[in-house]
Design an enzyme around this catalytic site. Structure first.
Site, PDB file in Angstrom:
ATOM      1  N   CYS A 116     -79.361   6.182 -32.028  1.00  0.00           N
ATOM      2  CA  CYS A 116     -78.935   6.400 -33.443  1.00  0.00           C
ATOM      3  C   CYS A 116     -77.288   6.217 -33.224  1.00  0.00           C
ATOM      4  O   CYS A 116     -76.469   6.374 -32.033  1.00  0.00           O
ATOM      5  CB  CYS A 116     -78.930   7.927 -33.667  1.00  0.00           C
ATOM      6  SG  CYS A 116     -77.764   8.561 -35.056  1.00  0.00           S
ATOM      7  N   CYS A 123     -65.512   9.932 -40.882  1.00  0.00           N
ATOM      8  CA  CYS A 123     -66.237   9.280 -42.221  1.00  0.00           C
ATOM      9  C   CYS A 123     -65.281  10.053 -43.320  1.00  0.00           C
ATOM     10  O   CYS A 123     -64.550  11.035 -43.040  1.00  0.00           O
ATOM     11  CB  CYS A 123     -67.597   9.905 -42.413  1.00  0.00           C
ATOM     12  SG  CYS A 123     -68.564   9.606 -43.846  1.00  0.00           S
ATOM     13  N   CYS A 127     -69.344  15.015 -47.122  1.00  0.00           N
ATOM     14  CA  CYS A 127     -70.554  15.877 -47.198  1.00  0.00           C
ATOM     15  C   CYS A 127     -70.307  17.285 -46.661  1.00  0.00           C
ATOM     16  O   CYS A 127     -69.851  17.401 -45.595  1.00  0.00           O
ATOM     17  CB  CYS A 127     -71.925  15.192 -46.632  1.00  0.00           C
ATOM     18  SG  CYS A 127     -72.063  13.679 -47.429  1.00  0.00           S
ATOM     19  N   CYS A 130     -71.670  18.167 -43.053  1.00  0.00           N
ATOM     20  CA  CYS A 130     -71.402  17.222 -41.854  1.00  0.00           C
ATOM     21  C   CYS A 130     -70.218  17.328 -41.261  1.00  0.00           C
ATOM     22  O   CYS A 130     -69.091  17.573 -41.632  1.00  0.00           O
ATOM     23  CB  CYS A 130     -71.594  16.001 -42.612  1.00  0.00           C
ATOM     24  SG  CYS A 130     -71.587  14.778 -41.163  1.00  0.00           S
TER      25      CYS A 130
HETATM   26  N1  SAH Z   1     -73.302   8.330 -44.028  1.00  0.00           N
HETATM   27  C1  SAH Z   1     -74.702   8.369 -43.936  1.00  0.00           C
HETATM   28  C2  SAH Z   1     -75.123   8.194 -42.477  1.00  0.00           C
HETATM   29  C3  SAH Z   1     -74.949   9.453 -41.635  1.00  0.00           C
HETATM   30  S1  SAH Z   1     -75.372  10.863 -41.546  1.00  0.00           S
HETATM   31  C4  SAH Z   1     -75.583   8.975 -44.717  1.00  0.00           C
HETATM   32  O1  SAH Z   1     -74.917   9.905 -45.677  1.00  0.00           O
HETATM   33  O2  SAH Z   1     -76.734   8.708 -44.703  1.00  0.00           O
HETATM   34  C5  SAH Z   1     -77.510  10.806 -41.348  1.00  0.00           C
HETATM   35  C6  SAH Z   1     -77.928  11.839 -41.907  1.00  0.00           C
HETATM   36  O3  SAH Z   1     -77.709  12.956 -41.515  1.00  0.00           O
HETATM   37  C7  SAH Z   1     -77.712  11.906 -43.369  1.00  0.00           C
HETATM   38  O4  SAH Z   1     -78.919  12.236 -44.225  1.00  0.00           O
HETATM   39  C8  SAH Z   1     -76.820  13.124 -43.509  1.00  0.00           C
HETATM   40  O5  SAH Z   1     -76.869  13.643 -44.696  1.00  0.00           O
HETATM   41  C9  SAH Z   1     -77.430  13.902 -42.327  1.00  0.00           C
HETATM   42  N2  SAH Z   1     -76.664  15.144 -41.877  1.00  0.00           N
HETATM   43  C10 SAH Z   1     -75.229  15.182 -41.388  1.00  0.00           C
HETATM   44  N3  SAH Z   1     -75.029  16.377 -41.182  1.00  0.00           N
HETATM   45  C11 SAH Z   1     -76.058  17.231 -40.954  1.00  0.00           C
HETATM   46  C12 SAH Z   1     -76.409  18.344 -40.720  1.00  0.00           C
HETATM   47  N4  SAH Z   1     -75.384  19.375 -40.136  1.00  0.00           N
HETATM   48  N5  SAH Z   1     -77.442  18.894 -40.831  1.00  0.00           N
HETATM   49  C13 SAH Z   1     -78.621  18.143 -41.187  1.00  0.00           C
HETATM   50  N6  SAH Z   1     -78.476  16.880 -41.774  1.00  0.00           N
HETATM   51  C14 SAH Z   1     -77.049  16.288 -41.790  1.00  0.00           C
END
Ligand code: SAH
Length: 362
Positions: A116, A123, A127, A130
């Protein structure tokens, strides 16, 4: 026009590992070198995974000196490696040439090894659940910095990398050109030649970029971070939902499937009491019914800066069963490396906090 040498005049060193084979041939020609040097150089960089020019034994010393002067040779420096005692998952913290830090993960599955990788330093998508986004985005990664996460992990661990997921820190569709170049390089016959079918790109849903990607008809797997089945709820979890609606995302996903013939993956992180209700499951079912897709349920990985909690086992399985009963492909993502800093961006963040506090950093 001397495209590559002109760049030097501007005092910008050429990022040599981001050049594709054709570009490298032109570059060598401009340096006054024979074409076969490009082939040797490409092989050292992208197949033998050399860490520097000095180890490239069949290149003349004078050529190496010229290369050192005019190029930047990307080689990530591992500064912390954690290995899970439970499942062998390895997390790597790398230092970039400008001292920025990124992290990558190696996961060992029965069907092969997955890495990964990050696509940006931090970023800017914001979100709520995250860790990668808490301090915003510092900069995009170059294609070579994305490649070298894989090269270094393969060299350090001695494990062959079979699958790649661009699911680390960063939003790949916010760094579109470098990500596309990365895909072409990793798939190149003269490089590691990893099939694009073994590469997953995950996005929070930047609709115009997904459309552009669809038109390239690459055989990658596209994963969409959906996380909520209606706009109102999605807006509370992901700021990008204020820009693109779920219906626009679904339209572009249908276009993507049409263009590429590939199945779409939807990621749905389950948060206790937020998006794990039977009502949410029903809404999700109506959204994706009849679509060539797969749903990946991820029990949210709580971060200390936010109060989102993981759904109870009962809710997680109830949610899954409801989707399954309606004929929808669904899996629950297996938690890997739960004994090492788990969620995206947590290793980098905890390292930076330790360093800041003057604590032990290694
Ligand atoms: N920016 C991209 C890729 C990075 S995150 C995206 O948004 O898809 C990869 C995945 O992990 C995404 O689905 C994101 O929403 C999720 N993710 C991030 N932090 C997380 C957390 N604390 N618990 C579960 N999923 C998470």
């Amino acid at each position: 026009m001397k495209k590559f040498l002109n760049k030097n005049i501007l005092d910008e060193k050429i990022d040599i590992k981001s050049l594709d084979y054709g570009e490298l041939c032109n570059f060598c020609e401009e340096m006054g070198e024979k074409k076969f040097r490009a082939s040797q150089l490409y092989q050292w960089m992208h197949q033998k995974l050399s860490t520097d020019y000095d180890s490239m034994s069949n290149l003349p010393g004078s050529f190496k000196e010229k290369l050192k002067e005019s190029t930047r040779y990307t080689c990530l420096e591992p500064i912390r490696i954690q290995e899970s005692k439970i499942d062998g998952t390895m997390k790597f913290l790398f230092r970039l040439y400008d001292d920025n830090l990124i992290e990558s993960v190696l996961m060992k599955y029965h069907h092969g090894n997955s890495v990964c990788i990050s696509s940006q330093v931090g970023c800017r998508m914001g979100c709520r659940f995250c860790a990668s986004t808490l301090d915003g985005c510092v900069r995009n990664l170059t294609s070579s910095e994305m490649l070298d996460q894989i090269y270094r992990i393969q060299s350090i661990s001695g494990e062959r990398v079979d699958n790649i997921v661009i699911m680390g820190s960063g939003e790949p569709m916010d760094n579109y050109d470098n990500v596309i170049k990365f895909l072409r390089l990793i798939n190149s016959e003269k490089g590691l030649n990893i099939s694009l079918r073994n590469v997953t790109v995950s996005t929070c849903g930047i609709v115009p970029k997904i459309r552009e990607l669809a038109d390239l008809k690459l055989q990658i797997t596209l994963a969409i971070s959906l996380h909520a089945p209606n706009d109102e709820l999605r807006k509370t979890m992901m700021p990008i939902a204020n820009k693109y609606s779920i219906s626009e995302i679904m339209d572009v996903c249908r276009y993507y499937i049409e263009q590429t013939g590939r199945r779409i993956s939807f990621e749905y992180s389950l948060v206790k009491g937020v998006n794990d209700t039977p009502e949410c499951a029903n809404q999700l079912i109506s959204l994706v019914r009849g679509m060539n897709c797969h749903i990946n349920l991820i029990p949210v990985n709580p971060i200390k800066e936010r109060d989102y909690r993981q759904s109870e086992k009962q809710e997680i399985f109830g949610f899954k069963n409801k989707l399954e009963k309606n004929g929808i492909n669904v899996t629950i993502r297996r938690e890997m490396g739960s004994d090492i800093d788990g969620a995206c961006g947590q290793l980098r963040k905890s390292y930076m906090e330790d360093s800041h506090e003057g604590g032990s950093v290694n």
